[in-house]
Design an enzyme around this catalytic site. Structure first.
Site, PDB file in Angstrom:
ATOM      1  N   TYR A  50       0.852  -1.144  -0.107  1.00  0.00           N
ATOM      2  CA  TYR A  50       0.049  -0.012  -0.066  1.00  0.00           C
ATOM      3  C   TYR A  50       1.117   1.327   0.136  1.00  0.00           C
ATOM      4  CZ  TYR A  50       0.518   1.081   4.847  1.00  0.00           C
ATOM      5  OH  TYR A  50       1.182   1.551   6.268  1.00  0.00           O
ATOM      6  N   CYS A  51       0.434   2.165  -0.269  1.00  0.00           N
ATOM      7  CA  CYS A  51       0.983   3.513  -0.318  1.00  0.00           C
ATOM      8  C   CYS A  51       0.076   4.629   0.264  1.00  0.00           C
ATOM      9  CB  CYS A  51       1.575   4.032  -1.805  1.00  0.00           C
ATOM     10  SG  CYS A  51       0.098   3.856  -3.056  1.00  0.00           S
ATOM     11  N   ASN A  52      -0.072   5.994  -0.342  1.00  0.00           N
ATOM     12  CA  ASN A  52      -1.096   6.951  -0.092  1.00  0.00           C
ATOM     13  C   ASN A  52      -2.172   6.564  -0.806  1.00  0.00           C
ATOM     14  OD1 ASN A  52       0.323   8.674   1.628  1.00  0.00           O
ATOM     15  ND2 ASN A  52       1.595   9.770   0.278  1.00  0.00           N
ATOM     16  N   TRP A 106      -3.448   4.510   2.318  1.00  0.00           N
ATOM     17  CA  TRP A 106      -3.615   5.320   3.228  1.00  0.00           C
ATOM     18  C   TRP A 106      -4.722   6.229   3.126  1.00  0.00           C
ATOM     19  CZ3 TRP A 106      -1.985   4.639   8.147  1.00  0.00           C
ATOM     20  CH2 TRP A 106      -2.055   5.591   9.033  1.00  0.00           C
TER      21      TRP A 106
END
Length: 284
Positions: free
Chosen positions: A232-234, A260
């Site tokens: 996952y990332c932003n 996120w």
């Protein structure tokens, strides 16, 4: 299907009897509209792809910033790009392949033979190949998207991933640690996640590191081909680039698209801060 192609190989293929289709996926978080740059200069024959409108769909804030497009809408967009059944596709951008990887991840999950131009727009320029100006709108194609789509993880999958394998946060360390806020509420990471930033896999020239180097870097963090990995990332964009790097290294993953931007808007979800997976815990 191979995952990368360099500028020299692509130039040769474009001169062949059955050249690949080119998709220009220029996008940055601070410059989401890439069309002006595309019109000013792009690879000959490339079609502009709007990441936020074609590789995502409008959604509610609690879904995350860039929910995945409906398959039917993605297929309609691919036909607008001029893709035909059996076409080979090459995607590129001017930001180390981060945006292009979103197109790669989505299209590959639906059975399209798609590669990323290693080094992207900069690599093409550095190799001395020509550009075209203006817009390019090809006749509509007849491509049919098949397959189950890309391998995704839900918010609950992400919550459980540290227990069943490895959850990888691919953001910059300062975001992982909660030292810097972004566009989303709260700062920190999903408890149990380890931090392997996307830039770890990118060489100074914008190309991906060699597979052996990526594998070694991942193995040092306990990630191998046998590991169940969720990324996952932003907002679900950079994690697709890490999925590309992992794939080049021979490691399959699932991507949590909400990332996120969804987690931090979900009441009751825990947030960890600090340099370790669960140093300090609070709640959304």
């Amino acid at each position: 299907m191979s995952r990368l192609v360099d500028a020299d190989r692509l130039s040769a293929e474009l001169e062949g009897a059955s050249p690949p289709r080119l998709l220009d996926v220029r996008w940055r978080l601070n410059e989401p509209e890439g069309r002006p740059a595309y019109v000013g200069g792009h690879l000959p024959g490339a079609v502009y792809v709007d990441l936020e409108r074609e590789l995502a769909r409008p959604g509610r804030p609690e879904e995350g910033r860039f929910p995945l497009p409906d398959p039917a809408d993605l297929e309609a967009a691919a036909r607008r790009w001029g893709l035909w059944r059996g076409d080979r596709v090459v995607v590129y951008d001017d930001n180390d392949g981060v945006a292009a990887a979103r197109a790669w991840w989505l299209l590959r999950g639906h059975g399209i033979d798609v590669r990323v131009l290693d080094g992207g727009f900069r690599g093409w320029l550095h190799a001395g190949y020509p550009l075209a100006r203006g817009d390019h709108a090809p006749p509509a194609g007849d491509v049919v998207l098949a397959g189950p789509g890309p391998a995704v993880a839900t918010i609950q999958d992400a919550a459980l991933a540290p227990r069943t394998g490895v959850l990888v946060d691919v953001r910059a360390p300062q975001h992982y640690r909660g030292q810097v806020g972004g566009l989303d509420p709260g700062a920190g990471h999903i408890p149990g996640a380890i931090n392997i930033p996307t830039v770890t896999h990118i060489a100074p020239d914008g190309r991906l590191h060699e597979p052996a180097r990526i594998r070694a870097a991942l193995a040092a963090r306990g990630v191998t081909a046998e590991t169940a990995v969720v990324l996952y990332c932003n907002n679900g964009i950079a994690s697709a680039h890490s999925a590309l790097a992992f794939a080049v290294a021979g490691i399959g993953v699932r991507v949590y698209p909400g990332s996120w931007s969804q987690w931090s808007r979900s009441p009751g979800r825990p947030i960890a801060t600090g340099a370790t997976p669960a140093e300090a815990i609070s709640a959304v």
